[in-house]
Scaffold this active site. Structure first.
Site, short mmCIF file in Angstrom:
data_model
loop_
_atom_site.label_atom_id
_atom_site.label_comp_id
_atom_site.label_asym_id
_atom_site.label_seq_id
_atom_site.Cartn_x
_atom_site.Cartn_y
_atom_site.Cartn_z
N GLY A 3 39.00 44.58 34.60
CA GLY A 3 37.86 43.75 34.97
C GLY A 3 36.89 44.43 35.91
O GLY A 3 35.73 44.05 35.99
N PHE A 4 37.35 45.43 36.63
CA PHE A 4 36.49 46.04 37.65
C PHE A 4 35.92 47.40 37.26
O PHE A 4 35.04 47.91 37.93
CB PHE A 4 37.28 46.19 38.96
CG PHE A 4 37.74 44.88 39.52
CD1 PHE A 4 36.82 43.91 39.88
CD2 PHE A 4 39.08 44.60 39.67
CE1 PHE A 4 37.23 42.68 40.40
CE2 PHE A 4 39.51 43.38 40.19
CZ PHE A 4 38.58 42.42 40.55
N ASP B 164 48.56 44.56 48.19
CA ASP B 164 48.58 44.22 46.75
C ASP B 164 49.67 45.03 46.04
O ASP B 164 49.40 45.71 45.04
CB ASP B 164 47.21 44.48 46.12
CG ASP B 164 47.07 43.78 44.77
OD1 ASP B 164 47.86 42.84 44.49
OD2 ASP B 164 46.17 44.16 43.98
#
Length: 367
Positions: A34-35, A151
């Protein structure tokens, strides 16, 4: 339905094969999300030198995290190439995107897990115990340089590229887009001083692996990264799932994490791992986790399974090259895991807190 603005970011990082970025020329796409996108890159001056080029659009919410990631990777490699840490060769910001050229790595743990032929959707204990020690080494190294990753998940640990003999069996830590400094070294005082914890903190991380503290909106410390790693290892343990493995509803996952006893969460794990989660439950933001306790538990799993650091991993078909020297994590004494270069185990004094506030204020003015 995604808006036109949400679709634009990928257009900004879609490049033609052969496009040059400084000393590097890109080839095919290796991965995308997505990035942004990751391309294979070849050095213009030395075609034998290959790397990965990671590009992110500047139009994504909050902007590209590549500048932050490159800064952290460069800081970690400041004393020369560090174990388990990729090297940044080049980094730049353009009008529509940011990019960095870095060490070309192999598959991440999630991909290796899903394609494992030895254990369905997991790893054997002899494999995940050694992977766990390597991940713990990488994590402690990041912590010892004053950062929290925030993360930790299987996708953010990657093996070295299969053609890179020195790195092929080494696990690398990546994706520092959510990382946060938690301590700063002050030269005049000759000591590391912790950043003061905020009263409440926003949810940061991936739902399945965040520690219970994240759900309570507490500031994440070193122990929270280790807690996330423990959840990763539970998932990797022979395909046995976390209790909330298939649940994406935050409230339900939160309730399970906050209420299930550690013995239930750890029920499929080897008995020698039993002390790890109760230990993590005792820690606050400032306290240093007992990395050596975790290391010894993982080493015990290795010994119980009668494997050594040089034994084949689940995905390996050939005997590892014995000409490659032992990696730092392979030391059975666990000296690295006992070391404590930061010396932080509690909050800063008022004078120390004033120093960190002053330094933070100067950085804000520079911006």
């Amino acid at each position: 339905m995604p808006s036109e603005k949400e679709e634009d970011p990928m257009k900004n990082v879609t490049f033609a094969e052969g496009k040059k970025f400084g000393d590097w020329k890109i080839g095919q796409v290796l991965d995308e999300g997505g990035f942004g996108k990751v391309y294979i890159a070849t050095n213009i001056h030395d075609p034998n030198k290959v790397a990965a080029l990671k590009a992110e659009s500047n139009e994504i919410e909050g902007g590209s995290a590549i500048k932050l990631e490159a800064m952290i990777l460069n800081r970690l490699n400041e004393g020369g190439p560090a174990p388990h840490i990729p090297i940044v060769y080049q980094c730049a910001k353009r009008k529509l995107y940011c990019y960095m050229v870095m060490t070309l790595l192999g598959k991440n743990l999630r991909k290796l897990k899903s394609t494992n032929m030895v254990v369905n959707n997991g790893f054997s204990r002899g494999t995940w115990s050694r992977i766990g020690i390597q991940c713990l080494y990488a994590l402690k190294f990041v912590h010892d340089n004053g950062f929290i990753h925030r993360d930790i998940k299987p996708q953010n640990f990657l093996l070295g590229h299969e053609k890179d003999l020195e790195r092929a069996r080494i696990v690398h830590i990546l994706d520092f887009g959510l990382a946060r400094p938690f301590a700063t070294f002050f030269v005049r005082e000759k000591k590391w001083i912790p950043r003061k914890a905020r009263g409440t903190a926003e949810f940061r991380g991936t739902l399945r692996y965040t520690s219970p503290n994240v759900h309570l909106r507490k500031e994440q410390g070193r122990g929270d990264d280790v807690w996330s790693l423990l959840y990763v290892l539970i998932e990797l343990n022979g395909g046995k799932a976390l209790p909330w493995q298939t649940d994406s509803q935050r409230e339900r996952v939160e309730q399970m994490k906050l209420n299930l006893p550690s013995r239930v969460v750890m029920s499929n794990m080897p008995q020698c791992m039993d002390k790890v989660m109760p230990h993590l439950e005792t820690l606050d933001y400032y306290q240093r986790p007992d990395y050596y306790l975790v290391f010894k538990a993982l080493w015990q799993v290795m010994e119980n399974e009668k494997v050594t650091p040089s034994s084949k991993y689940d995905w390996e078909t050939e005997t590892p090259d014995k000409s490659i020297p032992p990696a730092a994590w392979e030391n059975p004494a666990g000296t690295f895991f006992q070391s404590d270069p930061l010396g932080i185990n509690g909050p800063p004094t008022p004078a120390e807190a004033a120093l960190t506030t002053e330094k933070s204020g100067k950085k804000q003015k520079k911006k």
